[in-house]
Design a protein around this motif. Structure first.
Motif, PDB file in Angstrom:
ATOM      1  N   ARG A 211      43.559  47.448  32.063  1.00  0.00           N
ATOM      2  CA  ARG A 211      43.157  46.213  31.397  1.00  0.00           C
ATOM      3  C   ARG A 211      41.883  46.396  30.581  1.00  0.00           C
ATOM      4  N   ARG A 212      41.069  47.344  30.992  1.00  0.00           N
ATOM      5  CA  ARG A 212      39.866  47.608  30.196  1.00  0.00           C
ATOM      6  C   ARG A 212      40.252  48.176  28.833  1.00  0.00           C
ATOM      7  N   PRO A 215      43.773  44.893  27.173  1.00  0.00           N
ATOM      8  CA  PRO A 215      43.761  43.557  27.804  1.00  0.00           C
ATOM      9  C   PRO A 215      45.096  42.839  27.633  1.00  0.00           C
ATOM     10  N   SER A 221      42.568  40.884  33.464  1.00  0.00           N
ATOM     11  CA  SER A 221      41.930  41.109  32.158  1.00  0.00           C
ATOM     12  C   SER A 221      40.715  40.212  31.983  1.00  0.00           C
ATOM     13  N   HIS A 225      36.880  41.638  31.401  1.00  0.00           N
ATOM     14  CA  HIS A 225      36.187  41.419  30.119  1.00  0.00           C
ATOM     15  C   HIS A 225      35.274  40.197  30.100  1.00  0.00           C
ATOM     16  N   GLU A 227      32.171  37.827  30.297  1.00  0.00           N
ATOM     17  CA  GLU A 227      30.738  38.052  30.076  1.00  0.00           C
ATOM     18  C   GLU A 227      30.035  36.700  30.055  1.00  0.00           C
ATOM     19  N   ARG A 232      28.293  41.374  33.015  1.00  0.00           N
ATOM     20  CA  ARG A 232      29.714  41.647  33.196  1.00  0.00           C
ATOM     21  C   ARG A 232      29.903  42.293  34.556  1.00  0.00           C
TER      22      ARG A 232
END
Length: 423
Positions: A211-212, A215, A221, A225, A227, A232
């Motif tokens: 997923r990094r 996504p 996901s 991701h 933030e 994060r």
């Protein structure tokens, strides 16, 4: 803070100046594998702040005491770990504010009201698909055929688990909670739980890496991701928070579905009332949550010597907030041992209280609401099989954190499937 051994202060001053009940063993899985309410009622009436010498923990049994401690983390901390004698893990449930709030803001991104609302159509498809698999047979094991798969599918899909891996995910989730049986270094269930944790961590790590790089439209996901204010989640934090979401979202909802359905079969007039009038669904779900209280307790650790409820407590002592007991407190709930789908008010503590109030409560409520709506439409004469004499025949899980029925054979009039194509 949080010494490994009980302090001299505690050893010298803590004496059982309240009545002692030999049935109290709050950390033992077997305590929760039978109906504990007679003992919990005794504790509320006679020793609401109870020193459990067997488990080496304090038990907090009254509703208002559980709420008070839940909103006072400066004295009653989550940072010592939410399971007795289990070291804290790097997940938000084992943190106090401000660290907890900072972490929660990130994980919150996966549980916005819109994201939960968008799940309703899928939940309905999954419910119909599960009922389709058994409806022509006229019988099934309600726990494993109906109650367990729904939250597992919803959480598994959100965490990026492939459909063919769902049974493995269920095995990991079950094994982890079966391992919470007491204080032991060599209990086979605990060793199996440690192995399941490693296997889940390895699996989730691969999903996180995927997923990094690529996504998708799923919760994993979002966690990878998300933030907030420049913060994060690192790799290990994503893995640990996803495990928390798995256990919190899978096991708990399952037991409310099965426990709630059992109560409806015991009170067929209430089941008929729900079938006839779906406006009572919301209050029925709240009563199921109160009645079942699938999370049996959470631990807090004393950050300082204190006196509470007339008991002298020491820095480092562990305290269990006992939610099923709080939810049967007669000082708060009228006739608390009456199951009533129209109960109001019903300010239960099944989702906890305070800053650690369950993040997934809206999703759990939606899953419960939709499942019972579909059962009412499609299996209206569902009842427990004659082989079940009483609740003991449903086999309670022997675990000290999340517990419920291990089997529930039911029968109903066979009916045709609706042919849904649930994922």
């Amino acid at each position: 803070m949080f010494p490994d051994a009980v302090s001299d202060f505690s050893a010298m001053t803590r004496r059982a100046d309240h009545p002692i009940n030999a049935n109290v063993d709050l950390v033992a899985g077997e305590f929760w594998a039978r109906n504990p309410h007679e003992t919990l009622t005794w504790m509320r009436d006679n020793a609401p702040v109870y020193w459990d010498d067997a488990g080496q923990v304090w038990g907090i049994t009254r509703y208002h005491d559980v709420k008070h401690i839940s909103r006072a983390p400066d004295t009653w901390s989550s940072a010592g770990g939410i399971r007795p004698r289990v070291p804290a893990l790097p997940m938000m449930i084992d943190m106090d504010d401000p660290q907890h709030w900072q972490r929660r803001k990130l994980v919150n991104r996966g549980f916005t009201p819109r994201m939960v609302r968008d799940q309703e159509a899928k939940i309905r498809r999954v419910c119909d698909d599960l009922i389709d698999r058994v409806c022509e047979k006229g019988q099934c094991d309600f726990v494993w055929d109906i109650a367990a798969p729904l939250p597992l599918i919803m959480i598994g899909d959100a965490l990026g688990v492939a459909p063919e891996d769902r049974d493995t995910l269920l095995h990991w989730s079950d094994t982890l909670l079966r391992g919470l049986v007491g204080i032991s270094d060599d209990n086979p269930a605990m060793l199996a739980a440690a192995e399941a944790f490693e296997e889940y961590s390895d699996y989730a790590s691969k999903v996180v890496a995927d997923r990094r790089a690529k996504p998708r439209d799923d919760l994993m996901s979002v966690l990878v991701h998300a933030e907030v204010d420049g913060d994060r989640l690192d790799h290990d934090s994503v893995v640990h928070e996803s495990l928390l979401i798995l256990v919190g979202g899978d096991e708990t909802t399952r037991h409310v579905i099965s426990g709630g359905m059992y109560q409806l079969t015991l009170h067929p007039e209430q089941w008929r009332a729900l079938i006839a009038d779906r406006t009572v669904l919301d209050s029925a779900v709240e009563e199921m949550l109160r009645w079942v209280s699938p999370i049996k307790n959470m631990a807090r650790t004393l950050t300082r010597d204190t006196t509470y409820g007339g008991q002298v407590m020491a820095e480092g002592d562990e305290v269990l907030l006992i939610y099923p007991s709080a939810n049967r407190d007669a000082a708060v709930f009228d006739d608390p041992f009456r199951f009533d789908i129209r109960r109001t008010p019903n300010e239960h503590l099944a989702f906890g209280f305070g800053s650690h109030f369950c993040l997934g409560n809206s999703l759990a409520r939606l899953e419960l609401n939709v499942m019972f709506d579909r059962l009412a439409d499609r299996l209206p004469d569902l009842r427990v099989s004659d082989e079940i004499g009483d609740e003991a025949d449903l086999h309670w899980r022997a675990a000290n954190f999340v517990s419920g029925y291990e089997r529930m054979p039911v029968v109903f009039t066979p009916t045709a499937p609706v042919g849904t194509a649930a994922p």
